[in-house]
Write a protein that holds these residues in place. Sequence first.
Motif, short mmCIF file in Angstrom:
data_model
loop_
_atom_site.label_atom_id
_atom_site.label_comp_id
_atom_site.label_asym_id
_atom_site.label_seq_id
_atom_site.Cartn_x
_atom_site.Cartn_y
_atom_site.Cartn_z
N GLY A 1 47.61 35.76 14.32
CA GLY A 1 48.27 34.27 14.38
C GLY A 1 49.03 34.27 12.99
N GLY A 2 48.62 34.53 11.96
CA GLY A 2 49.28 34.36 10.81
C GLY A 2 50.37 35.44 10.23
N TYR B 1 46.03 42.85 10.81
CA TYR B 1 44.78 43.24 11.78
C TYR B 1 44.86 42.52 12.96
N ALA C 1 44.17 37.04 18.96
CA ALA C 1 43.93 35.66 19.15
C ALA C 1 43.70 35.21 17.77
N MET D 1 41.00 34.02 15.98
CA MET D 1 39.71 34.06 16.37
C MET D 1 38.86 33.14 15.09
N ASN D 2 39.41 32.85 14.10
CA ASN D 2 38.48 32.30 13.29
C ASN D 2 38.27 30.92 13.40
C1 LIG Z 1 48.56 25.65 8.47
C2 LIG Z 1 47.33 25.69 8.92
N1 LIG Z 1 47.12 25.47 10.21
C3 LIG Z 1 45.70 25.93 10.73
C4 LIG Z 1 44.94 26.38 9.96
C5 LIG Z 1 43.37 26.74 10.67
N2 LIG Z 1 43.22 28.02 10.86
C6 LIG Z 1 42.52 28.72 10.18
S1 LIG Z 1 42.46 30.35 10.33
C7 LIG Z 1 43.30 30.12 11.73
C8 LIG Z 1 43.33 31.20 12.92
C9 LIG Z 1 43.90 32.60 12.20
O1 LIG Z 1 44.23 33.43 13.33
P1 LIG Z 1 44.48 34.77 13.18
O2 LIG Z 1 45.58 34.88 11.95
O3 LIG Z 1 44.89 35.51 14.24
O4 LIG Z 1 43.44 35.54 12.32
P2 LIG Z 1 42.04 35.83 13.04
O5 LIG Z 1 41.14 34.71 12.48
O6 LIG Z 1 42.02 35.87 14.41
O7 LIG Z 1 41.47 37.05 12.61
C10 LIG Z 1 43.59 28.67 11.82
C11 LIG Z 1 44.27 28.35 13.03
C12 LIG Z 1 45.24 26.58 8.75
N3 LIG Z 1 44.30 27.26 7.57
N4 LIG Z 1 46.40 26.22 8.26
#
Ligand SMILES: Cc1ncc(C[n+]2csc(CCOP(=O)(O)OP(=O)(O)O)c2C)c(N)n1
Lengths: 299, 560
Positions: free
Chosen positions: A105-106, A130, A134, A136-137
């Motif tokens: 996502g990031g 990694y 999706a 996930m967090n």
């Molecule tokens: C600007 C912003 N939007 C939303 C969030 C909420 N948020 C924290 S972690 C996350 C999901 C991260 O997804 P990913 O990058 O795929 O990592 P994963 O958790 O799947 O390992 C979200 C939406 C946030 N911290 N900051």
Amino acid sequence: MQTTDYTKNKDLKTESFGCGNLACPGCGETIAMRGVLNALDGDAVIVIPACCGSIIDGLFPFSKARVPVLHTPFATAASTAAGVLHGLRRRGNKHTTVVAWAGDGGTYDIGLQALSSTVERNEDFLYICYDNEAYMNTGIQRSSSTPLLAWTTTTPEGDLKKAPKKNIIDIMSAHRIPYSAAATVAYPDDLVAKVRRAKSTPGSKFVNILAPCPTGWKSKPSLSVKISRLAVRSNVYPLYEVFDGERLVLRDNPDPVPVGKYMELQGRFHGLSEQEVELVQRHVDHAWEQLRKRADEII
Amino acid sequence: MSSRQDKNKRQSLPEVSASTSDMSWNHTGDWSFIAPVYASRTAPCAVKCPLRVPVNDYMHLVNEGRHREAWQILAAANPLPSVTGRVCYHDCENGCNRAGFDETLNIHAIERFLGDTAIEKGWELPVPPADAAPAPVAILGSGPAGLGCAYALRLAGYPVEIFERETSPGGMLMVGVPEFRMPRKLLAAELTRLERIGVRFRCGEKVEDIKSISQQVMGVFLASGAHGSRDAGVAGADLEGVHFGLDYLKAYNGGKPHDTGGRVAVIGGGNTSIDVARASRRLGAEVDLYYRRTEAEMPAHPEELEEARAEGVRFHFQVAPEEIFADSDGNGRRVGSVRLIRMEQGEPDESGRARPVPVAGSGFEVEAATVVFAIGEQPEFDYLRGDGALNGGRLAVDAFGRTSIPGVFAGGDIVPGENSVSHALADGIAAGRNMAAMLRSFGPENLKKALDEGVPAEKINFDYFTKAPRIEPATSLKANPAGTDEASATLADAAAREEAGRCFSCGTCTDCDVCLVFCPDLAIRRSEGSYVVRTEYCKGCGICAEECPRGVISMERKDK
Ligand SMILES: Cc1ncc(C[n+]2csc(CCOP(=O)(O)OP(=O)(O)O)c2C)c(N)n1
Ligand SMILES: Cc1cc2nc3c(=O)[nH]c(=O)nc-3n(C[C@H](O)[C@H](O)[C@H](O)COP(=O)(O)OP(=O)(O)OC[C@H]3O[C@@H](n4cnc5c(N)ncnc54)[C@H](O)[C@@H]3O)c2cc1C
Ligand code: SF4
Ligand code: SF4
Ligand code: SF4
Ligand SMILES: [Mg+2]
């Protein structure tokens, strides 16, 4: 056979990665990070944006990684890493690898702008995504890395994901960065070799590591490594490297297994019809053929 | 950022948010109720082997060229590997998990290689402890059952004496199995090695009455085998040139073969019939073997059948003898021909097989100068003088090998069960161990522990292995065999090592590190040459157990 030498003669104290992480049982992220930190011999600073990875690392003021870790806002992994890089180099440190460590996502979505501009400047750092396909967090929301016809909470039953997974390596190649690669946790030798190659290459490096997530993929925790291996053996996730955005080196897969073998172990693909699995197979076959055509070297 | 080294900053919160210590205080193992447990498991080959030879424990040693250590493991379970490597029907290979992958491991070829190598190099069995008792255990018969019992008792320090009516020891291996399958100098080498650990042979001493010896000894083991012949009930069987299979072979093996007259008809379908046929070929005769059932029903091992065919033995199935006629050209005393009749499959008999029934009007006559009936051997126990409970014509024994006569044990061909060299050896070894245990008055608790089912193929992670064809020694079968040259070959050193390299080592940890590398929680560590699970960190994901190539790890409840 794929094991690696990094565990030999190492005890817990000398591993750059400690016990007590907050990951779910069977999480692929931790296997990936342990491999990467060992490949870098512990000489690294890690920048982690919001994602499972930042939670897994531990509760402030504790950290399971035995290297400095900086937590940053969601969209800024690459730009923060660039800042850390310049700070370190100004202070005379020429050896430490600065690693941006972000989820899909990031990387594929919210951090893409920062990533693009940082690698466009060819900053000397290593970006690792990694990839658990999706968000996930926050509870398994789709990202642009989520594969075709996968279930997530935002692509629920009846409205499964319609777009295929975005190809991040193609995007990185378009930036003509010195090195980008696809790796996964079931092949630690390959993973470690790629990270070491990245470390010894100046400029921007990108490695995508497919990291199975039992919670989000609805799979048995014990099968994480097996699923990672099947992703490669079914050509769903080919292992390859691109040098300078041009030269493509592909790891061959002479005896591929059907995608159904990969999908049947994961609840996120359960309930698909034969035709739907067939559609995924066609996508995978097409992508694999394209990749083979483009490859300068098949190993 | 090196705030972790900055001790002063620990007192108060640092000005920037930075970690000060690691997370190992967090025992994530508290989250789980299962954790991996290491256990060396039994390989399926060992389960199938009558002797339970731990094949999985020695193959890697052969592969690494550590032949002596491999042989020591093998010989601890089997004192006659050069013999069994040749004559054992290698049930072990029927259990080999490699069958589900490519081809089974050539276990018996490696066993034979190690056995031969040990003889060549003069390797010795471990020196037994000093004699633990004033009187010996008497063993009746020096075949594999008697030898196995003697070996087990010697290892426990008990003196043994083997009574053997023949002039040399070995039982059926000496008098029955022909030299072209079992070279006598190799048999002798393995027997003298047993003598060197104190096994005493009293050859040429036939036991007429068990009571004549049972008084002076601590215990008796009966291993007199099955040497009695069955009457064929065919008219003309009293003519010259008609023999029983075992007698015919005893004469052949004793160097005084019967005159074949150039044309031999063998009646029967077991081991003995095949050996009679192959021996007759070596005596220069044309050989026809007649069996009353189909080829698939033949009790002889398919490999033996192939070898006999390759040596020119002609097989005829579903035919039985009706009458033997004298040779009209000679003195009228010697066999000249046999009338045979075709058989077909009828209703199932007591054994569940189709009963062979004659086809009316299908009789025909063939020429023959010798007719050999090889239709089975049965045990004889005249020396018991009517004592001892029987079971189906054989001596009844309990789970410890005890007969109904106090202090008298039995094993091998005289008790119910399969008739083979390794089954007889296994019976002997088991009874010997039981006798030793009981002699020490420890009761039965030291008895052979029940073995589990063996690692199933599903527990082998095929992803960690590459396919390779099974290796066979070069064949040396000749269409016109002559003399006593051995009819098969031993694997060469390089081939033995390579074939041993195909072993998965089912259930044996080979320190491959797969579990260690993949544990997401670093809960697996090396410790003193093996692995330990730090259960305080293990979350119970099960990846290690899933990935282990050879089924060593299983997940068990922590509270167990
Ligand atoms: C600007 C912003 N939007 C939303 C969030 C909420 N948020 C924290 S972690 C996350 C999901 C991260 O997804 P990913 O990058 O795929 O990592 P994963 O958790 O799947 O390992 C979200 C939406 C946030 N911290 N900051
Ligand atoms: C021709 C032939 C070929 C065979 N080939 C094979 C093969 O390839 N592979 C296989 O696994 N099995 C084979 N078998 C079967 C195998 O030989 C027997 O199952 C095995 O030898 C039985 O061992 P044992 O110790 O019970 O008896 P035996 O080996 O028969 O030994 C019994 C011994 O007791 C002695 N004895 C008997 N009575 C007395 C007495 N009153 N006093 C003193 N001594 C006595 C006998 O002289 C003999 O030496 C074969 C059998 C035959 C007949
Ligand atoms: S692979 Fe080796 S250990 Fe496994 S069953 Fe076969 S011989 Fe025995
Ligand atoms: S891989 Fe690690 S955490 Fe998972 S069950 Fe095995 S020891 Fe426990
Ligand atoms: S994975 Fe390898 S090292 Fe671990 S238990 Fe299995 S055989 Fe032993
Ligand atoms: Mg993600």
